[in-house]
Design an enzyme around this catalytic site. Sequence first.
Site, PDB file in Angstrom:
ATOM      1  N   ALA A  83       0.845  -1.197   0.000  1.00  0.00           N
ATOM      2  CA  ALA A  83       0.000   0.000   0.000  1.00  0.00           C
ATOM      3  C   ALA A  83       0.872   1.235   0.000  1.00  0.00           C
ATOM      4  O   ALA A  83       2.053   1.175   0.341  1.00  0.00           O
ATOM      5  CB  ALA A  83      -0.893   0.022   1.251  1.00  0.00           C
ATOM      6  N   GLU A  84       0.277   2.334  -0.394  1.00  0.00           N
ATOM      7  CA  GLU A  84       0.814   3.638  -0.054  1.00  0.00           C
ATOM      8  C   GLU A  84       0.306   3.886   1.356  1.00  0.00           C
ATOM      9  O   GLU A  84      -0.902   3.774   1.611  1.00  0.00           O
ATOM     10  CB  GLU A  84       0.293   4.704  -1.019  1.00  0.00           C
ATOM     11  N   SER A  85       1.218   4.217   2.281  1.00  0.00           N
ATOM     12  CA  SER A  85       0.822   4.145   3.692  1.00  0.00           C
ATOM     13  C   SER A  85       0.942   5.446   4.488  1.00  0.00           C
ATOM     14  O   SER A  85       0.599   5.464   5.664  1.00  0.00           O
ATOM     15  CB  SER A  85       1.657   3.064   4.387  1.00  0.00           C
ATOM     16  N   THR A 125      -6.469  -0.992   8.366  1.00  0.00           N
ATOM     17  CA  THR A 125      -6.034  -0.081   9.426  1.00  0.00           C
ATOM     18  C   THR A 125      -7.222   0.413  10.237  1.00  0.00           C
ATOM     19  O   THR A 125      -8.352   0.488   9.709  1.00  0.00           O
ATOM     20  CB  THR A 125      -5.308   1.121   8.791  1.00  0.00           C
ATOM     21  N   ASP A 126      -6.966   0.793  11.478  1.00  0.00           N
ATOM     22  CA  ASP A 126      -8.046   1.372  12.290  1.00  0.00           C
ATOM     23  C   ASP A 126      -8.468   2.744  11.764  1.00  0.00           C
ATOM     24  O   ASP A 126      -9.508   3.263  12.162  1.00  0.00           O
ATOM     25  CB  ASP A 126      -7.631   1.465  13.764  1.00  0.00           C
ATOM     26  N   GLU A 127      -7.656   3.325  10.865  1.00  0.00           N
ATOM     27  CA  GLU A 127      -7.988   4.660  10.358  1.00  0.00           C
ATOM     28  C   GLU A 127      -9.274   4.647   9.529  1.00  0.00           C
ATOM     29  O   GLU A 127      -9.857   5.704   9.274  1.00  0.00           O
ATOM     30  CB  GLU A 127      -6.811   5.245   9.571  1.00  0.00           C
ATOM     31  N   TYR A 153      -5.739   8.692   2.394  1.00  0.00           N
ATOM     32  CA  TYR A 153      -5.182   7.378   2.760  1.00  0.00           C
ATOM     33  C   TYR A 153      -6.270   6.497   3.364  1.00  0.00           C
ATOM     34  O   TYR A 153      -6.527   5.377   2.897  1.00  0.00           O
ATOM     35  CB  TYR A 153      -4.022   7.541   3.751  1.00  0.00           C
ATOM     36  N   LYS A 157      -8.094   2.988   1.981  1.00  0.00           N
ATOM     37  CA  LYS A 157      -8.057   1.706   2.703  1.00  0.00           C
ATOM     38  C   LYS A 157      -9.476   1.200   2.968  1.00  0.00           C
ATOM     39  O   LYS A 157      -9.754   0.000   2.866  1.00  0.00           O
ATOM     40  CB  LYS A 157      -7.287   1.852   4.025  1.00  0.00           C
ATOM     41  N   PRO A 277      -3.729  18.890   7.853  1.00  0.00           N
ATOM     42  CA  PRO A 277      -5.142  19.130   7.540  1.00  0.00           C
ATOM     43  C   PRO A 277      -5.972  17.864   7.812  1.00  0.00           C
ATOM     44  O   PRO A 277      -5.563  16.758   7.449  1.00  0.00           O
ATOM     45  CB  PRO A 277      -5.150  19.468   6.047  1.00  0.00           C
TER      46      PRO A 277
HETATM   47  P1  NAD Z   1       5.236   0.768   4.021  1.00  0.00           P
HETATM   48  O1  NAD Z   1       4.934   2.034   3.295  1.00  0.00           O
HETATM   49  O2  NAD Z   1       6.405   0.709   4.928  1.00  0.00           O
HETATM   50  O3  NAD Z   1       5.443  -0.416   2.954  1.00  0.00           O
HETATM   51  C1  NAD Z   1       4.621  -0.583   1.836  1.00  0.00           C
HETATM   52  C2  NAD Z   1       5.288  -1.558   0.894  1.00  0.00           C
HETATM   53  O4  NAD Z   1       4.408  -1.754  -0.226  1.00  0.00           O
HETATM   54  C3  NAD Z   1       6.632  -1.039   0.319  1.00  0.00           C
HETATM   55  O5  NAD Z   1       7.595  -2.076   0.343  1.00  0.00           O
HETATM   56  C4  NAD Z   1       6.288  -0.655  -1.110  1.00  0.00           C
HETATM   57  O6  NAD Z   1       7.375  -0.802  -2.003  1.00  0.00           O
HETATM   58  C5  NAD Z   1       5.161  -1.640  -1.422  1.00  0.00           C
HETATM   59  N1  NAD Z   1       4.265  -1.135  -2.476  1.00  0.00           N
HETATM   60  C6  NAD Z   1       3.700   0.095  -2.565  1.00  0.00           C
HETATM   61  N2  NAD Z   1       2.971   0.190  -3.688  1.00  0.00           N
HETATM   62  C7  NAD Z   1       3.050  -1.023  -4.307  1.00  0.00           C
HETATM   63  C8  NAD Z   1       2.512  -1.553  -5.518  1.00  0.00           C
HETATM   64  N3  NAD Z   1       1.714  -0.818  -6.286  1.00  0.00           N
HETATM   65  N4  NAD Z   1       2.803  -2.818  -5.842  1.00  0.00           N
HETATM   66  C9  NAD Z   1       3.595  -3.580  -5.053  1.00  0.00           C
HETATM   67  N5  NAD Z   1       4.169  -3.123  -3.923  1.00  0.00           N
HETATM   68  C10 NAD Z   1       3.892  -1.857  -3.547  1.00  0.00           C
HETATM   69  O7  NAD Z   1       3.886   0.400   4.763  1.00  0.00           O
HETATM   70  P2  NAD Z   1       3.672  -0.383   6.148  1.00  0.00           P
HETATM   71  O8  NAD Z   1       3.716   0.591   7.255  1.00  0.00           O
HETATM   72  O9  NAD Z   1       4.546  -1.576   6.178  1.00  0.00           O
HETATM   73  O10 NAD Z   1       2.149  -0.842   5.986  1.00  0.00           O
HETATM   74  C11 NAD Z   1       1.821  -2.115   5.444  1.00  0.00           C
HETATM   75  C12 NAD Z   1       0.320  -2.286   5.451  1.00  0.00           C
HETATM   76  O11 NAD Z   1      -0.186  -2.170   6.777  1.00  0.00           O
HETATM   77  C13 NAD Z   1      -0.411  -1.221   4.638  1.00  0.00           C
HETATM   78  O12 NAD Z   1      -1.474  -1.842   3.963  1.00  0.00           O
HETATM   79  C14 NAD Z   1      -0.938  -0.251   5.686  1.00  0.00           C
HETATM   80  O13 NAD Z   1      -2.126   0.380   5.242  1.00  0.00           O
HETATM   81  C15 NAD Z   1      -1.209  -1.194   6.845  1.00  0.00           C
HETATM   82  N6  NAD Z   1      -1.112  -0.620   8.194  1.00  0.00           N
HETATM   83  C16 NAD Z   1      -0.033   0.120   8.569  1.00  0.00           C
HETATM   84  C17 NAD Z   1       0.057   0.612   9.869  1.00  0.00           C
HETATM   85  C18 NAD Z   1       1.257   1.392  10.336  1.00  0.00           C
HETATM   86  O14 NAD Z   1       1.266   1.910  11.450  1.00  0.00           O
HETATM   87  N7  NAD Z   1       2.323   1.499   9.560  1.00  0.00           N
HETATM   88  C19 NAD Z   1      -0.969   0.342  10.781  1.00  0.00           C
HETATM   89  C20 NAD Z   1      -2.080  -0.419  10.358  1.00  0.00           C
HETATM   90  C21 NAD Z   1      -2.129  -0.915   9.068  1.00  0.00           C
HETATM   91  P1  TYD Z   2       2.146   8.970  11.510  1.00  0.00           P
HETATM   92  O1  TYD Z   2       3.350   8.210  11.951  1.00  0.00           O
HETATM   93  O2  TYD Z   2       2.208   9.730  10.221  1.00  0.00           O
HETATM   94  O3  TYD Z   2       0.905   7.956  11.537  1.00  0.00           O
HETATM   95  P2  TYD Z   2      -0.694   8.239  11.338  1.00  0.00           P
HETATM   96  O4  TYD Z   2      -0.896   9.586  10.825  1.00  0.00           O
HETATM   97  O5  TYD Z   2      -1.057   7.194  10.348  1.00  0.00           O
HETATM   98  O6  TYD Z   2      -1.304   8.017  12.691  1.00  0.00           O
HETATM   99  O7  TYD Z   2       1.780  10.020  12.631  1.00  0.00           O
HETATM  100  C1  TYD Z   2       1.474   9.626  13.961  1.00  0.00           C
HETATM  101  C2  TYD Z   2       1.025  10.872  14.701  1.00  0.00           C
HETATM  102  O8  TYD Z   2       2.134  11.766  14.812  1.00  0.00           O
HETATM  103  C3  TYD Z   2      -0.077  11.649  13.983  1.00  0.00           C
HETATM  104  O9  TYD Z   2      -0.993  12.165  14.948  1.00  0.00           O
HETATM  105  C4  TYD Z   2       0.665  12.796  13.307  1.00  0.00           C
HETATM  106  C5  TYD Z   2       1.841  13.051  14.240  1.00  0.00           C
HETATM  107  N1  TYD Z   2       3.069  13.541  13.583  1.00  0.00           N
HETATM  108  C6  TYD Z   2       3.702  14.696  14.052  1.00  0.00           C
HETATM  109  O10 TYD Z   2       3.257  15.332  15.028  1.00  0.00           O
HETATM  110  N2  TYD Z   2       4.842  15.119  13.421  1.00  0.00           N
HETATM  111  C7  TYD Z   2       5.363  14.465  12.339  1.00  0.00           C
HETATM  112  O11 TYD Z   2       6.398  14.936  11.778  1.00  0.00           O
HETATM  113  C8  TYD Z   2       4.718  13.272  11.879  1.00  0.00           C
HETATM  114  C9  TYD Z   2       5.255  12.501  10.697  1.00  0.00           C
HETATM  115  C10 TYD Z   2       3.571  12.837  12.542  1.00  0.00           C
END
Ligand code: NAD
Ligand code: TYD
Length: 340
Positions: A83-85, A125-127, A153, A157, A277
């Site tokens: 995903a784009e995350s 995601t919980d988002e 985002y 999702k 925002p």
């Molecule tokens: P990340 O951005 O670190 O990794 C995403 C990976 O997906 C990368 O390796 C990227 O190269 C790959 N990718 C992106 N676009 C692609 C495409 N079109 N085809 C193939 N590969 C592609 O993300 P993450 O933090 O590891 O999150 C992984 C999953 O978990 C996501 O679906 C995200 O929505 C979900 N998630 C993340 C969090 C968090 O806190 N990071 C929490 C809950 C759920």
């Molecule tokens: P983030 O790691 O981007 O996760 P998400 O927005 O998916 O929860 O951000 C976590 C929290 O931290 C969010 O409330 C935004 C805040 N934040 C900052 O205050 N400063 C920063 O530079 C970043 C990246 C996030």
Amino acid sequence: MKILVTGGAGFIGGNYCHYMYEHHPEDTVVVLDALTYAGNLETLQPLMDQPNFKFVKGDIRDRELVDKLFAEEQFDAVINFAAESHVDRSVEYPSIFVETNVLGTQVLLDASRKYNVKRYHQVSTDEVYGDLPLDRKDLFFTEDTPLHTSSPYSASKASADLLVLAYYRTYKMPITISRCSNNYGAYQFPEKLIPLMISRALADESLPVYGNGANVRDWVHVYDHNSAVDLILRKGKIGEVYNIGGHNERTNLQVVETILSQLGKPESLIHYVKDRPGHDLRYAINPDKIMHELGWKPIYTFDTGMKETIQWYLDNKEWWEHIINGAYQNYYAEMYKDRQ
Ligand code: NAD
Ligand code: TYD
């Protein structure tokens, strides 16, 4: 079992591959990852030579490539981490979020259906539930909380989740969905709060806290997220959604203070900047379903997890220094220029 792990070169998918190697070395893992800015093969380096591990560079939106891969490999299960995350990027560039997170998911669903994959698991995601007010500590997201998204985002999702549920209802596809709160741990790209603050504090650079720092996130160690995903894959009920969270709510300011204190850096590094925002106020998960029905339990508290994570970033500087010394510098300058 042969499992396709999409997004396996990213933060959570990469940690899942390590988890699999540790806990299920009998299973075969094939990673499909486009290696976007967030994908990093160094994360998978220790696994590259393992006999039951394979890396394929490719895009989940590429129908032809995906079809060919499914035909060749005959996967038993698919876990879609790709995903784009990053929320801030979605505010600037929403289209790629719809393309990868929604259309990419549909390509994977179609291939899973065509090749009779026994389980398709969507990492969500919980988002998707939107946010909770700061002054109602009694409220938590359950699996029945209506979807109510805030950012491009989270909207992408939630759209993907709806498609997955539609394929279950319409085609009786064997799907499951997990919705986890914010993750932290090793190999997280340093645009996200925790690794961003660690890397900047170590360089004595200012720490950009959005708004007043009072927004709350419910932190889960990536190991615990992955143990939950793996449990759902093996024991989860088809068609079900499972929330994942460990009751570790912290304000952003508390998180930044924890980092500064462990690194022995002064709080004067904190710099309040213009808010994001649409910034969601509070996320908080009720994890009763996965705990009671599947017996999942996290092994980390926020304190133990943060100690270990900060130490990992200290011990593995070359992993994240490669990133912040590259194209990422331009990203930071561009993304934060209007926030000062
Ligand atoms: P990340 O951005 O670190 O990794 C995403 C990976 O997906 C990368 O390796 C990227 O190269 C790959 N990718 C992106 N676009 C692609 C495409 N079109 N085809 C193939 N590969 C592609 O993300 P993450 O933090 O590891 O999150 C992984 C999953 O978990 C996501 O679906 C995200 O929505 C979900 N998630 C993340 C969090 C968090 O806190 N990071 C929490 C809950 C759920
Ligand atoms: P983030 O790691 O981007 O996760 P998400 O927005 O998916 O929860 O951000 C976590 C929290 O931290 C969010 O409330 C935004 C805040 N934040 C900052 O205050 N400063 C920063 O530079 C970043 C990246 C996030």
